[in-house]
Scaffold this motif. Structure first.
Motif, PDB file in Angstrom:
ATOM      1  N   TYR A  66     -10.814  -4.164   1.471  1.00  9.75           N
ATOM      2  CA  TYR A  66     -10.866  -4.138   0.017  1.00  9.75           C
ATOM      3  C   TYR A  66     -10.462  -5.505  -0.514  1.00  9.75           C
ATOM      4  O   TYR A  66      -9.533  -6.125  -0.002  1.00  9.75           O
ATOM      5  CB  TYR A  66      -9.894  -3.093  -0.550  1.00  9.75           C
ATOM      6  N   MET A 103      -8.585  -6.965  -3.420  1.00 11.75           N
ATOM      7  CA  MET A 103      -7.678  -6.361  -4.403  1.00 11.75           C
ATOM      8  C   MET A 103      -6.929  -7.417  -5.190  1.00 11.75           C
ATOM      9  O   MET A 103      -6.698  -8.530  -4.711  1.00 11.75           O
ATOM     10  CB  MET A 103      -6.674  -5.437  -3.707  1.00 11.75           C
ATOM     11  N   PRO A 110      -9.930   6.802  -2.092  1.00 13.77           N
ATOM     12  CA  PRO A 110     -10.782   5.911  -2.887  1.00 13.77           C
ATOM     13  C   PRO A 110     -11.999   6.656  -3.443  1.00 13.77           C
ATOM     14  O   PRO A 110     -12.575   7.501  -2.776  1.00 13.77           O
ATOM     15  CB  PRO A 110     -11.219   4.845  -1.886  1.00 13.77           C
ATOM     16  N   GLU A 130     -13.016   2.372  -4.553  1.00 11.63           N
ATOM     17  CA  GLU A 130     -11.944   1.777  -5.352  1.00 11.63           C
ATOM     18  C   GLU A 130     -10.635   2.525  -5.177  1.00 11.63           C
ATOM     19  O   GLU A 130     -10.598   3.747  -5.247  1.00 11.63           O
ATOM     20  CB  GLU A 130     -12.315   1.772  -6.834  1.00 11.63           C
ATOM     21  N   ASN A 180      -6.649   2.405  -6.696  1.00  9.24           N
ATOM     22  CA  ASN A 180      -5.778   1.871  -7.736  1.00  9.24           C
ATOM     23  C   ASN A 180      -4.461   2.631  -7.696  1.00  9.24           C
ATOM     24  O   ASN A 180      -4.465   3.855  -7.595  1.00  9.24           O
ATOM     25  CB  ASN A 180      -6.410   2.037  -9.124  1.00  9.24           C
ATOM     26  N   ARG A 230      -5.164  -3.021  -7.693  1.00  4.58           N
ATOM     27  CA  ARG A 230      -6.484  -2.586  -8.154  1.00  4.58           C
ATOM     28  C   ARG A 230      -7.561  -3.208  -7.270  1.00  4.58           C
ATOM     29  O   ARG A 230      -7.554  -4.403  -7.021  1.00  4.58           O
ATOM     30  CB  ARG A 230      -6.705  -2.995  -9.601  1.00  4.58           C
ATOM     31  N   THR A 231      -8.493  -2.370  -6.828  1.00  6.84           N
ATOM     32  CA  THR A 231      -9.611  -2.851  -6.025  1.00  6.84           C
ATOM     33  C   THR A 231     -10.615  -3.552  -6.919  1.00  6.84           C
ATOM     34  O   THR A 231     -11.009  -3.027  -7.963  1.00  6.84           O
ATOM     35  CB  THR A 231     -10.314  -1.678  -5.302  1.00  6.84           C
ATOM     36  N   SER A 238     -14.916  -3.336  -2.594  1.00  6.31           N
ATOM     37  CA  SER A 238     -14.644  -2.825  -1.256  1.00  6.31           C
ATOM     38  C   SER A 238     -15.777  -3.271  -0.351  1.00  6.31           C
ATOM     39  O   SER A 238     -16.912  -3.448  -0.778  1.00  6.31           O
ATOM     40  CB  SER A 238     -14.522  -1.313  -1.277  1.00  6.31           C
TER      41      SER A 238
END
Length: 181
Positions: free
Chosen positions: A48, A50, A140, A144, A146, A176-177, A180
């Motif tokens: 990811y 991030m 996820p 994503e 978070n 926070r992504t 990915s």
């Protein structure tokens, strides 16, 4: 204060009363659940991109507050299976992050981590100790992840003329992504 206490007791009572295990018939003939839900680490595994955002406050000698609100560099976070723990993961980053956790049916439980920094620059000795407490992280969605972790810690600084100053560190770190892989 009484209203808050009453509301908290009401919520606790509702949670206790509403958590009965429901039985259902899955064609085994006796009407009980023979299939238990198993944790799945697969959705968490991968790489990811991030960001981390700080929302911290440093309070020195219980008198002066210094907010630290900034976006940190984007980093590559890798989540891999922990070969030594059933349903375990290891989360690492190119910025030095190393966290372990386990997945259950509720989500990912990261172990709390403590960061200790000893700084000796220009005749000033400082020691910073911060503990990060992580929430349960949901699987996820669309790649994503978070979550917001809570930071709490202390710092001491030895100044040549003033002596030792102490500080507390409190606040949040938001993860926070961005993308990915």
């Amino acid at each position: 204060m009484k209203k808050i206490l009453f509301a908290m007791m009401t919520v606790a009572a509702l949670l206790v009363c509403g958590c009965d295990k429901e039985e259902y018939n899955n064609n085994n003939g006796n009407g009980t659940n023979t299939e238990e839900r198993q944790p799945d680490i697969t959705p968490y595994l991968g790489k990811y991109l991030m960001t981390r955002t700080t929302d911290l406050t440093i309070t020195v000698q219980n008198m002066f507050n210094f907010p630290i609100d900034r976006d940190l560099d984007v980093e590559v976070v890798t989540v891999a299976k922990d070969p030594n723990v059933e349903y375990g993961i290891i989360m690492t980053s190119n910025d030095g992050m190393y966290l372990k956790g386990t997945v259950d049916t509720l989500g990912l439980h990261l172990q709390n981590d403590t960061i200790h920094l000893a700084i000796d620059t220009l005749g000033i000795d400082a020691s910073v100790l911060v503990t990060m407490t992580h929430p349960i992280i949901s699987a996820p969605v669309d790649g994503e992840m978070n979550w917001t972790s809570t930071a709490a810690g202390t710092a001491t600084v030895a100044l040549p003329i003033l002596g030792d100053l102490t500080a507390t560190i409190t606040g949040n770190m938001k993860y926070r992504t961005v993308v990915s892989k």
